[in-house]
Design a protein around this motif. Structure first.
Motif, PDB file in Angstrom:
ATOM      1  N   TYR A 199     -27.287  -0.740  10.468  1.00 38.11           N
ATOM      2  CA  TYR A 199     -26.404   0.295  10.699  1.00 38.11           C
ATOM      3  C   TYR A 199     -24.489   0.127  10.345  1.00 38.11           C
ATOM      4  O   TYR A 199     -23.746   0.120   9.991  1.00 38.11           O
ATOM      5  CB  TYR A 199     -25.857   1.512  11.570  1.00 38.11           C
ATOM      6  N   GLU A 247     -38.075  -1.730  10.105  1.00 36.60           N
ATOM      7  CA  GLU A 247     -37.409  -0.665  10.963  1.00 36.60           C
ATOM      8  C   GLU A 247     -37.253   0.951  10.929  1.00 36.60           C
ATOM      9  O   GLU A 247     -37.431   1.681  11.888  1.00 36.60           O
ATOM     10  CB  GLU A 247     -35.733  -1.615  11.294  1.00 36.60           C
ATOM     11  N   LEU A 282     -31.946   3.467  19.034  1.00 34.00           N
ATOM     12  CA  LEU A 282     -32.244   2.591  17.721  1.00 34.00           C
ATOM     13  C   LEU A 282     -32.406   0.778  18.565  1.00 34.00           C
ATOM     14  O   LEU A 282     -31.480   0.475  19.646  1.00 34.00           O
ATOM     15  CB  LEU A 282     -30.896   1.896  17.407  1.00 34.00           C
ATOM     16  N   LEU A 303     -32.178  -2.576  13.684  1.00 38.40           N
ATOM     17  CA  LEU A 303     -31.681  -1.220  13.430  1.00 38.40           C
ATOM     18  C   LEU A 303     -29.679  -0.944  13.460  1.00 38.40           C
ATOM     19  O   LEU A 303     -29.151  -1.015  12.952  1.00 38.40           O
ATOM     20  CB  LEU A 303     -32.066  -0.060  13.719  1.00 38.40           C
ATOM     21  N   GLU A 304     -29.922  -0.659  14.961  1.00 43.41           N
ATOM     22  CA  GLU A 304     -28.116  -0.914  15.400  1.00 43.41           C
ATOM     23  C   GLU A 304     -27.637  -2.454  14.388  1.00 43.41           C
ATOM     24  O   GLU A 304     -25.880  -1.676  13.939  1.00 43.41           O
ATOM     25  CB  GLU A 304     -27.956  -1.889  16.859  1.00 43.41           C
ATOM     26  N   ASP A 364     -39.736   4.730  12.054  1.00 43.99           N
ATOM     27  CA  ASP A 364     -39.354   5.473  13.207  1.00 43.99           C
ATOM     28  C   ASP A 364     -38.798   7.497  11.922  1.00 43.99           C
ATOM     29  O   ASP A 364     -39.258   7.378  12.999  1.00 43.99           O
ATOM     30  CB  ASP A 364     -38.187   5.142  13.040  1.00 43.99           C
TER      31      ASP A 364
END
Length: 639
Positions: free
Chosen positions: A563, A474, A555, A559-560, A478
């Motif tokens: 993090y 992911e 995002l 990915l959220e 990016d």
């Protein structure tokens, strides 16, 4: 001080029982582990003395000594190294302070069940419990130690039955001696007679020949030298010559492999051996190894990474992290520099320009070795990438200097084949006429993402998609953004119009559909305003009624979550709901919307459509209980 009795930690007690009652094909490794521990103790004393000249310790003749007593059936391994204090003995010997202990016990049981017994002995060193291997051959083990600089020593003893004793002693030589009271001799198995000097010679030569300290065998006491006759000198059993200092022709693969096993505590041979000799203004030698399998704790926070650092053949530190980047943390080996200061710390190393230069060259050497392996031995490369590809891809995010080299050695699963991964170069060479982008999709498993509704149009048009299932995918996709001018695009982000890249479709038809569904799209956006930022028609769906996608620069949910797991606050991004205008469910909803003035009963249908789209990509509806109730009510009405 009186003798105290303690109980072993639960995991240590379980381990001892496995050691004592299980049968392994190769018990010889106990001596390898004890000699290795002794060698480490000598390294630590030499380094401590270099750092502290006032330390009251004799370093004039550092060595390992092995002594056997056939009559008493004992074997003693002693060193005059750093030694241990009373507290250190209790902490280091009485417990197993290793987070992988449970994993070790499980793997040890599995290895013990192997018919060939090849796995069990290697696990001993791999999990840092080498001392306990003594109980494979001994009924009782006694340890006598005195830490360098201290006046009193410590005696530890155990029969491996759940308890051990500790006592302070007034007289003890500097260093550590481990005495094994060997199990009764087996007349039918002379190959495991550890009171035999030929057996000791064989084991040391096989496993410990490369150790830089002399390993000496004390002559047996005989009637001829017991009455004051001159005692023969101890025999040095190992060559002591550092393998990295010898020419390639002088060292066999077996010797390299044993050095790797000594350094890594891995029982398997390495996949690749890498030699490097740098000459010029700053000279150093490196001997690195690529393992054949990933350690169980490769992705844990406490994983010990780095290679051994020597300066002018003097051991400085284990796990020197500054010599290789974190994404090469699986690489093991030795680096011997000629011009570094002997008294270095990790803080100094981080700022040393020579260390930085070594790091750059070692990194490039490892990556070029992988590239050569990829070209010359695809099968070994496939093994390497299967074991370490996920960690190597971390470098695509963190190491922009070597990003091109990393992309050149990376390979990925693809819709083109279930068995053969592809490189980005191969993907680009196969791109369809008119295709401008490299497409990929991320997810937890190949099966789940192949069944994703986002893939429907790509499958229908035969457009190849990279299937990325590692958590780091992911991030790197990016971050990298493009390859050789071709944009990397997620099939689950932004607007994708495959008609522009394949068969030309009448633009008027799409415009007509947008007009046909304009009312429904606007109304659904209002009803689902808390969850979606836009509702639009989809060009990526051919079978499913709907899907949710992220905006091009937002995002993804994965990915959220990543993090947030790292403690970073990330605002939740609203997704885009795409509808398939050719699906009967969407057509029916549009017709109902146009026919009715009171559309309150269609709100539930809109919620269901959105919830189904979230489920299809592996997510979860915002209110699962409400979603289940809506589905249940609809089913009741249709029966």
């Amino acid at each position: 001080m009186a003798t105290e009795t303690f109980e072993f930690q639960v995991e240590a007690r379980q381990l001892l029982q496995l050691m004592i009652h299980s049968v392994y094909s190769n018990k010889d490794v106990f001596l390898r582990e004890l000699v290795s521990n002794a060698s480490d103790a000598l390294d630590k004393l030499r380094l401590e003395k270099l750092r502290d000249d006032s330390l009251d310790a004799d370093v004039s003749d550092l060595h390992v000594e092995i002594e056997v007593d056939k009559d008493a059936r004992t074997l003693t391994v002693r060193d005059n190294g750093i030694g241990m204090s009373y507290d250190e003995v209790g902490r280091l010997i009485g417990t197993i302070a290793n987070s992988g202990t449970a994993k070790f016990l499980q793997e040890l049981k599995e290895a013990g069940d192997d018919k060939d017994g090849a796995g069990a002995e290697g696990l001993i060193g791999q999990f840092g419990v080498g001392f306990y291997s003594a109980f494979m051959v001994a009924d009782e083990v006694t340890l006598l130690t005195r830490r360098a600089g201290e006046s009193r020593g410590t005696r530890w003893s155990s029969r491996g039955e759940g308890t051990y004793t500790l006592e302070t002693v007034d007289e003890a030589p500097q260093g550590t001696s481990v005495t094994l009271h060997l199990k009764p001799a087996d007349p039918d198995n002379q190959l495991h007679d550890y009171t035999s000097t030929w057996k000791i010679r064989e084991i040391v030569k096989r496993y410990s020949d490369f150790i830089t300290w002399p390993v000496r065998l004390v002559p047996e006491k005989t009637d001829g030298n017991a009455d004051g006759d001159e005692t023969p000198e101890p025999e040095t059993l190992n060559s002591q010559k550092a393998l990295w200092a010898r020419s390639r022709d002088e060292v066999s693969d077996d010797e390299y492999h044993e050095l790797y096993k000594h350094i890594s505590h891995d029982w398997r041979d390495p996949l690749e051996t890498i030699r490097l000799q740098a000459e010029g203004t700053f000279e150093y030698q490196a001997l690195l190894f690529l393992p054949s399998h990933a350690p169980h704790d490769l992705f844990t926070q406490g994983f010990k990474r780095g290679v051994q650092l020597y300066v002018k053949r003097v051991f400085i530190m284990d796990d020197c992290e500054e010599l290789l980047p974190p994404y090469l943390r699986f690489v093991k080996g030795v680096v011997d520099a000629a011009d570094l200061s002997l008294n270095v710390s990790r803080e100094i190393l981080q700022q040393d320009r020579h260390i930085q230069a070594m790091r750059r060259r070692l990194t490039k050497k490892v990556l070029s070795t992988v590239k050569d392996m990829m070209a010359k031995d695809p099968e070994r490369y496939a093994t390497f990438w299967r074991e370490f590809g996920a960690v190597l891809k971390e470098g695509l995010v963190t190491d922009s200097e070597n990003r091109d080299a990393l992309l050149a050695v990376a390979s990925f699963a693809t819709t083109r084949s279930e068995d053969e991964p592809t490189t980005l170069q191969q993907y680009v060479e196969r791109m369809k006429d008119g295709q401008e982008d490299i497409y990929y999709i991320t997810g937890d498993s190949r099966q789940s993402i192949e069944n994703s509704p986002h893939m429907e149009a790509f499958r229908a048009k035969g457009i190849e998609v990279l299937l990325l299932t590692d958590p780091v995918d992911e991030v790197w996709a990016d971050t990298v953004g493009e390859y050789e001018g071709k944009r990397l695009r997620s099939v689950a982000k932004g607007e994708i119009d495959l008609d522009a890249e394949g068969d030309e479709k009448d633009g008027g038809e799409r415009e007509k559909q947008n007009e046909e569904y304009a009312g429904l799209l606007g109304w659904m956006k209002e009803q689902l305003a808390e969850d979606v930022k836009e509702v639009r028609l989809s060009s990526r769906l051919t079978v499913s009624p709907a899907c949710v996608v992220s905006d091009a620069h937002d995002l993804t949910p994965a990915l959220e979550n990543m993090y947030r797991a790292m403690g970073q606050e990330v605002p939740k991004a609203k997704r885009i709901l795409e509808l398939n205008p050719g699906h009967l469910l969407v057509k029916g909803l549009n017709e109902a919307y146009k026919e009715r003035e009171d559309r309150s009963d269609l709100v539930e249908a809109a919620e269901l459509l959105h919830g189904l789209a979230v489920l299809a990509e592996g997510g979860q509806p915002k209110e699962p209980a409400r979603f289940v109730k809506l589905v249940t009510d609809r089913l009741e009405r249709t029966l």
